[in-house]
Design a protein around this motif. Structure first.
Motif, PDB file in Angstrom:
ATOM      1  N   PRO A   1      78.205  51.183  28.766  1.00 39.92           N
ATOM      2  CA  PRO A   1      78.913  50.305  29.697  1.00 39.92           C
ATOM      3  C   PRO A   1      78.511  50.586  31.145  1.00 39.92           C
ATOM      4  CG  PRO A   1      80.428  51.870  28.674  1.00 39.92           C
ATOM      5  CD  PRO A   1      79.088  52.096  28.060  1.00 39.92           C
ATOM      6  N   PRO A   2      78.390  49.541  31.941  1.00 39.55           N
ATOM      7  CA  PRO A   2      77.978  49.733  33.334  1.00 39.55           C
ATOM      8  C   PRO A   2      79.065  50.408  34.162  1.00 39.55           C
ATOM      9  CG  PRO A   2      78.576  47.455  32.964  1.00 39.55           C
ATOM     10  CD  PRO A   2      78.616  48.131  31.625  1.00 39.55           C
TER      11      PRO A   2
ATOM     12  N   HIS B   1      75.284  42.160  41.365  1.00 36.87           N
ATOM     13  CA  HIS B   1      76.016  41.371  40.366  1.00 36.87           C
ATOM     14  C   HIS B   1      75.190  41.279  39.091  1.00 36.87           C
ATOM     15  CE1 HIS B   1      79.369  40.190  42.889  1.00 36.87           C
ATOM     16  NE2 HIS B   1      78.495  40.130  43.879  1.00 36.87           N
ATOM     17  N   ASN B   2      75.789  41.677  37.977  1.00 33.29           N
ATOM     18  CA  ASN B   2      75.123  41.689  36.684  1.00 33.29           C
ATOM     19  C   ASN B   2      76.107  41.178  35.635  1.00 33.29           C
ATOM     20  OD1 ASN B   2      73.428  42.198  34.532  1.00 33.29           O
ATOM     21  ND2 ASN B   2      73.402  44.421  34.794  1.00 33.29           N
ATOM     22  N   HIS B   3      75.855  40.011  35.072  1.00 35.90           N
ATOM     23  CA  HIS B   3      76.729  39.406  34.049  1.00 35.90           C
ATOM     24  C   HIS B   3      78.181  39.352  34.509  1.00 35.90           C
ATOM     25  CE1 HIS B   3      73.731  39.137  30.866  1.00 35.90           C
ATOM     26  NE2 HIS B   3      73.343  40.372  31.168  1.00 35.90           N
ATOM     27  N   GLY B   4      78.412  38.981  35.755  1.00 33.30           N
ATOM     28  CA  GLY B   4      79.773  38.857  36.272  1.00 33.30           C
ATOM     29  C   GLY B   4      80.427  40.168  36.657  1.00 33.30           C
ATOM     30  N   THR B   5      79.684  41.241  36.647  1.00 40.25           N
ATOM     31  CA  THR B   5      80.188  42.569  36.983  1.00 40.25           C
ATOM     32  C   THR B   5      79.494  43.058  38.245  1.00 40.25           C
ATOM     33  OG1 THR B   5      80.568  43.094  34.657  1.00 40.25           O
ATOM     34  CG2 THR B   5      80.327  44.957  36.145  1.00 40.25           C
ATOM     35  N   LEU B   6      80.234  43.699  39.140  1.00 39.43           N
ATOM     36  CA  LEU B   6      79.644  44.323  40.317  1.00 39.43           C
ATOM     37  C   LEU B   6      79.266  45.746  39.908  1.00 39.43           C
ATOM     38  CD1 LEU B   6      78.892  43.899  43.276  1.00 39.43           C
ATOM     39  CD2 LEU B   6      81.173  44.743  43.888  1.00 39.43           C
ATOM     40  N   GLN B   7      78.007  45.904  39.507  1.00 35.77           N
ATOM     41  CA  GLN B   7      77.523  47.167  38.951  1.00 35.77           C
ATOM     42  C   GLN B   7      77.003  48.078  40.061  1.00 35.77           C
ATOM     43  OE1 GLN B   7      74.863  46.671  35.656  1.00 35.77           O
ATOM     44  NE2 GLN B   7      74.648  48.860  35.312  1.00 35.77           N
ATOM     45  N   VAL B   8      77.292  49.364  39.940  1.00 41.69           N
ATOM     46  CA  VAL B   8      76.868  50.372  40.909  1.00 41.69           C
ATOM     47  C   VAL B   8      75.426  50.775  40.622  1.00 41.69           C
ATOM     48  CG1 VAL B   8      77.353  52.677  41.857  1.00 41.69           C
ATOM     49  CG2 VAL B   8      79.241  51.203  41.119  1.00 41.69           C
TER      50      VAL B   8
ATOM     51  N   GLN C   1      68.631  51.562  40.963  1.00 47.32           N
ATOM     52  CA  GLN C   1      68.701  51.673  39.507  1.00 47.32           C
ATOM     53  C   GLN C   1      70.153  51.519  39.075  1.00 47.32           C
ATOM     54  OE1 GLN C   1      66.457  55.530  38.858  1.00 47.32           O
ATOM     55  NE2 GLN C   1      65.749  54.267  37.153  1.00 47.32           N
ATOM     56  N   PRO C   2      70.447  50.584  38.174  1.00 49.82           N
ATOM     57  CA  PRO C   2      71.811  50.420  37.678  1.00 49.82           C
ATOM     58  C   PRO C   2      72.322  51.700  37.011  1.00 49.82           C
ATOM     59  CG  PRO C   2      70.450  48.543  37.069  1.00 49.82           C
ATOM     60  CD  PRO C   2      69.523  49.595  37.610  1.00 49.82           C
ATOM     61  N   LEU C   3      73.614  51.946  37.159  1.00 42.95           N
ATOM     62  CA  LEU C   3      74.241  53.134  36.574  1.00 42.95           C
ATOM     63  C   LEU C   3      75.128  52.739  35.403  1.00 42.95           C
ATOM     64  CD1 LEU C   3      75.243  55.053  39.826  1.00 42.95           C
ATOM     65  CD2 LEU C   3      73.252  55.425  38.359  1.00 42.95           C
ATOM     66  N   TYR C   4      75.157  53.613  34.399  1.00 45.78           N
ATOM     67  CA  TYR C   4      75.897  53.366  33.169  1.00 45.78           C
ATOM     68  C   TYR C   4      76.652  54.617  32.737  1.00 45.78           C
ATOM     69  CZ  TYR C   4      72.663  49.427  32.722  1.00 45.78           C
ATOM     70  OH  TYR C   4      71.954  48.274  32.944  1.00 45.78           O
ATOM     71  N   TYR C   5      77.720  54.388  31.976  1.00 44.24           N
ATOM     72  CA  TYR C   5      78.397  55.461  31.248  1.00 44.24           C
ATOM     73  C   TYR C   5      77.825  55.485  29.833  1.00 44.24           C
ATOM     74  CZ  TYR C   5      82.053  55.132  34.856  1.00 44.24           C
ATOM     75  OH  TYR C   5      82.747  55.103  36.031  1.00 44.24           O
ATOM     76  N   PHE C   6      78.115  56.538  29.086  1.00 47.92           N
ATOM     77  CA  PHE C   6      77.720  56.650  27.686  1.00 47.92           C
ATOM     78  C   PHE C   6      79.004  56.646  26.865  1.00 47.92           C
ATOM     79  CE2 PHE C   6      75.879  59.593  24.253  1.00 47.92           C
ATOM     80  CZ  PHE C   6      75.235  58.569  23.593  1.00 47.92           C
ATOM     81  N   THR C   7      79.162  55.696  25.971  1.00 45.86           N
ATOM     82  CA  THR C   7      80.403  55.517  25.232  1.00 45.86           C
ATOM     83  C   THR C   7      80.877  56.794  24.515  1.00 45.86           C
ATOM     84  OG1 THR C   7      80.070  53.155  25.031  1.00 45.86           O
ATOM     85  CG2 THR C   7      81.552  54.148  23.440  1.00 45.86           C
ATOM     86  N   PRO C   8      80.023  57.570  23.835  1.00 44.93           N
ATOM     87  CA  PRO C   8      80.523  58.819  23.229  1.00 44.93           C
ATOM     88  C   PRO C   8      81.114  59.788  24.257  1.00 44.93           C
ATOM     89  CG  PRO C   8      78.495  58.201  22.181  1.00 44.93           C
ATOM     90  CD  PRO C   8      78.657  57.278  23.376  1.00 44.93           C
TER      91      PRO C   8
END
Length: 136
Positions: free
Chosen positions: A32-33, A56-63, A68-75
């Motif tokens: 998830p972003p 803006h990425n798919h309606g989300t203001l991504q950091v 480089q876009p930042l993401y979390y890791f679901t686990p």
């Protein structure tokens, strides 16, 4: 407060991790972003090198960090342990994930897999934590 990651080769102009309706191709279901409601108050943890931004990425203001876009890791999120960083160097969705970490020289001489960035007003939405066929 959770670890964040970049996706090797991805920039705001070359998105590799896509949000889709298919559980087998929905990268956002697993990664998830990092998103915010506003770029105001965006601040990196001490020792994080680079410039924070948003797009803006798919309606989300991504950091982003250095574009480089930042993401979390679901686990990591599902473990409920903010010091967890299990996604570093994983190869999924066609590239390699890298943990964003503080420069040890600028973070009181300590290195760990503690959360590496703080954002104000961030929200996380997770869907399917594991894509079909993924073994962890």
């Amino acid at each position: 407060g959770f670890a964040v990651y970049t996706f090797q080769g991805e920039t705001t102009h070359h998105i590799i991790c896509h949000k889709t309706n298919s559980s087998s191709t929905n990268c956002w279901g697993f990664w998830p972003p990092v998103s915010v409601s506003s770029p105001k108050g965006l601040k990196a943890q001490t020792g994080i090198k680079g410039k924070l931004g948003t797009f803006h990425n798919h309606g989300t203001l991504q950091v982003t960090l250095n574009n480089q876009p930042l993401y979390y890791f679901t686990p990591d999120l599902m473990s409920h342990h903010k010091g967890t960083a299990q996604g570093d160097w994983l190869k999924t969705f066609g590239s390699i994930w890298h943990l964003v970490s503080a420069d040890p020289a600028k973070s009181s001489g300590t290195t760990s897999s503690q959360p590496t960035m703080t954002t104000t007003g961030s929200t996380t939405t997770t869907t399917n934590p594991y894509p079909p066929g993924y073994s962890y």
